[in-house]
Design a protein around this motif. Structure first.
Motif, mmCIF file in Angstrom:
data_model
loop_
_atom_site.group_PDB
_atom_site.id
_atom_site.type_symbol
_atom_site.label_atom_id
_atom_site.label_comp_id
_atom_site.label_asym_id
_atom_site.label_seq_id
_atom_site.Cartn_x
_atom_site.Cartn_y
_atom_site.Cartn_z
ATOM 1 N N ALA A 26 0.853 -1.189 0.000
ATOM 2 C CA ALA A 26 0.000 0.000 0.000
ATOM 3 C C ALA A 26 0.888 1.237 0.000
ATOM 4 C CB ALA A 26 -0.898 -0.018 1.238
ATOM 5 N N PRO A 27 0.426 2.327 -0.604
ATOM 6 C CA PRO A 27 1.252 3.541 -0.649
ATOM 7 C C PRO A 27 1.398 4.217 0.715
ATOM 8 C CG PRO A 27 -0.610 3.693 -2.197
ATOM 9 C CD PRO A 27 -0.842 2.487 -1.340
ATOM 10 N N HIS A 28 2.520 4.915 0.868
ATOM 11 C CA HIS A 28 2.832 5.657 2.088
ATOM 12 C C HIS A 28 2.404 7.107 1.882
ATOM 13 C CE1 HIS A 28 6.390 7.635 4.489
ATOM 14 N NE2 HIS A 28 5.277 7.699 5.171
ATOM 15 N N ILE A 29 1.522 7.595 2.739
ATOM 16 C CA ILE A 29 1.097 9.002 2.651
ATOM 17 C C ILE A 29 1.537 9.714 3.923
ATOM 18 C CG2 ILE A 29 -0.876 10.568 2.446
ATOM 19 C CD1 ILE A 29 -2.412 8.199 1.193
ATOM 20 N N SER A 30 2.471 10.641 3.786
ATOM 21 C CA SER A 30 2.967 11.391 4.940
ATOM 22 C C SER A 30 2.545 12.849 4.797
ATOM 23 C CB SER A 30 4.495 11.281 4.993
ATOM 24 O OG SER A 30 5.048 12.374 5.699
ATOM 25 N N THR A 31 1.749 13.335 5.747
ATOM 26 C CA THR A 31 1.324 14.741 5.664
ATOM 27 C C THR A 31 2.544 15.662 5.829
ATOM 28 O OG1 THR A 31 0.566 14.397 7.940
ATOM 29 C CG2 THR A 31 -1.119 14.651 6.254
ATOM 30 N N GLY A 32 3.508 15.256 6.650
ATOM 31 C CA GLY A 32 4.726 16.056 6.803
ATOM 32 C C GLY A 32 5.455 16.190 5.473
ATOM 33 N N ASN A 33 5.567 15.062 4.719
ATOM 34 C CA ASN A 33 6.237 15.114 3.401
ATOM 35 C C ASN A 33 5.466 16.005 2.422
ATOM 36 O OD1 ASN A 33 8.235 13.420 4.254
ATOM 37 N ND2 ASN A 33 7.476 11.601 3.191
ATOM 38 N N ILE A 34 4.133 15.938 2.485
ATOM 39 C CA ILE A 34 3.309 16.776 1.587
ATOM 40 C C ILE A 34 3.580 18.252 1.889
ATOM 41 C CG2 ILE A 34 0.940 17.461 0.976
ATOM 42 C CD1 ILE A 34 0.110 14.501 1.540
ATOM 43 N N ALA A 41 8.490 23.779 -3.071
ATOM 44 C CA ALA A 41 7.973 24.307 -4.338
ATOM 45 C C ALA A 41 7.528 25.762 -4.213
ATOM 46 C CB ALA A 41 6.798 23.445 -4.804
ATOM 47 N N GLN A 42 7.540 26.288 -2.990
ATOM 48 C CA GLN A 42 7.081 27.655 -2.705
ATOM 49 C C GLN A 42 5.666 27.902 -3.234
ATOM 50 O OE1 GLN A 42 10.241 30.322 -4.018
ATOM 51 N NE2 GLN A 42 11.317 29.954 -2.126
ATOM 52 N N SER A 43 4.834 26.850 -3.106
ATOM 53 C CA SER A 43 3.429 26.984 -3.523
ATOM 54 C C SER A 43 2.675 27.797 -2.465
ATOM 55 C CB SER A 43 2.799 25.585 -3.641
ATOM 56 O OG SER A 43 2.670 25.042 -2.347
ATOM 57 N N PRO A 44 1.429 28.235 -2.764
ATOM 58 C CA PRO A 44 0.666 28.972 -1.749
ATOM 59 C C PRO A 44 0.553 28.185 -0.437
ATOM 60 C CG PRO A 44 -0.402 29.159 -3.890
ATOM 61 C CD PRO A 44 0.723 28.186 -4.063
ATOM 62 N N LEU A 45 0.332 26.863 -0.537
ATOM 63 C CA LEU A 45 0.262 26.051 0.684
ATOM 64 C C LEU A 45 1.607 26.104 1.430
ATOM 65 C CD1 LEU A 45 -1.125 23.915 2.545
ATOM 66 C CD2 LEU A 45 -0.151 22.157 1.049
ATOM 67 N N GLY A 46 2.694 25.959 0.674
ATOM 68 C CA GLY A 46 4.020 25.975 1.285
ATOM 69 C C GLY A 46 4.310 27.281 2.006
ATOM 70 N N LEU A 47 3.962 28.393 1.370
ATOM 71 C CA LEU A 47 4.213 29.705 1.978
ATOM 72 C C LEU A 47 3.388 29.859 3.265
ATOM 73 C CD1 LEU A 47 4.267 31.906 -1.252
ATOM 74 C CD2 LEU A 47 6.230 31.118 0.098
ATOM 75 N N LYS A 48 2.178 29.277 3.235
ATOM 76 C CA LYS A 48 1.290 29.382 4.401
ATOM 77 C C LYS A 48 1.811 28.558 5.594
ATOM 78 C CE LYS A 48 -3.363 27.775 5.529
ATOM 79 N NZ LYS A 48 -4.646 27.343 5.003
ATOM 80 N N VAL A 49 2.398 27.367 5.304
ATOM 81 C CA VAL A 49 2.712 26.468 6.428
ATOM 82 C C VAL A 49 4.174 26.496 6.878
ATOM 83 C CG1 VAL A 49 0.822 24.915 5.775
ATOM 84 C CG2 VAL A 49 3.147 24.394 4.985
ATOM 85 N N LYS A 50 5.052 27.173 6.138
ATOM 86 C CA LYS A 50 6.491 27.093 6.457
ATOM 87 C C LYS A 50 6.803 27.467 7.913
ATOM 88 C CE LYS A 50 11.205 28.330 5.189
ATOM 89 N NZ LYS A 50 11.644 27.681 6.383
#
Ligand code: AP5
Length: 209
Positions: A26-34, A41-50
């Motif tokens: 089964a695949p490994h899904i890590s919220t920390g890795n996401i 990637a400096q995406s909007p999500l990334g900028l929000k959570v850094k």
């Protein structure tokens, strides 16, 4: 099999998940890795959570639940997954129950002293995210990932202050999930203190594999 990996920061959840992928197919899904990929990637999500990740706090439930709900709707996880780092709060667990049925929750048990030792020595690949350790899991060449040749670095949240904060947050917000899932009769405890190979064996026994 639909699995949750629960445990304090540095318990070895990510390390075990990388090995368990083949065992449970089964695949490994890590919220920390996401979150870390979004930051890179400096995406909007990334900028929000850094700044949240760097300080050792949790990202808000709404954002995190939305991400996981979307990921669990994808085709490759319909027969199983290993959820590493989610849920981390009771509201996240309650939301998850509304869109997926988990088979087992594996609780990786480890004392704080080992957490400090493991996270203090962790080195992570900037390219593929694989983890190494300066004592327990050295790369063949210092500072270079064995798998992709990427640069190894120390995560900002692996500095002492952030580790202490993460442990505090874990005790307050995540540890209550142990009882939550124990009461549901789906919790399996795994002693995460020994070397990786022994933890893998403990994990297999806990699930009857
Ligand atoms: P996340 O990446 O999930 O961090 P974590 O849960 O703190 O877990 P770690 O990745 O630090 O540790 P691990 O248990 O995977 O240990 P590892 O295998 O690497 O989350 C990061 C942040 O994202 C959170 O703080 C939060 O801000 C945010 N976030 C994520 N999910 C969220 C959610 N659901 N809600 C809100 N916010 C969320 O091992 C550690 C080290 O030990 C490695 O160097 C490894 O080589 C070594 N090691 C592993 N096993 C052994 C062993 N048996 N013996 C010796 N060494 C070992």
């Amino acid at each position: 099999m639909k699995l949750i990996f629960l445990g304090p920061p540095g318990a070895g959840k990510g390390t075990l998940a990388a090995k368990a992928v083949d065992l449970v197919k089964a695949p490994h899904i890590s919220t920390g890795n996401i979150f870390r990929a979004a930051i890179a990637a400096q995406s909007p999500l990334g900028l929000k959570v850094k700044s949240i990740l760097d300080s050792g706090q949790l990202v808000d439930d709404e954002t995190t639940i939305g991400l996981v709900k979307e990921r669990l709707a994808e085709a490759d996880v319909q027969c199983g997954y290993i959820l590493d780092g989610f849920p981390r709060t009771i509201p996240q667990a309650e939301a998850l129950a509304g869109f997926s049925t988990v088979d087992r929750v594996v609780n990786f048990d480890i004392p704080d002293t080992s957490v400090l030792e493991r996270l203090g020595g962790r080195r992570t690949c900037r390219g593929c995210g694989k983890n190494f350790h300066i004592v327990f899991g050295k790369p063949k060449q210092e500072g270079i990932c064995d798998h992709c040749g990427g640069e190894l670095y120390t995560r900002d949240d692996d500095r002492e202050e952030a580790i202490k904060k993460r442990l505090e947050v874990y005790r307050e917000q995540t540890a209550p999930l142990i009882d939550y899932y124990r009461k549901k009769g789906i919790l399996a405890d795994v002693d995460a203190r020994p070397a990786v190979e022994t933890v893998v064996e403990n994990f297999k026994k806990s699930l009857g594999l």
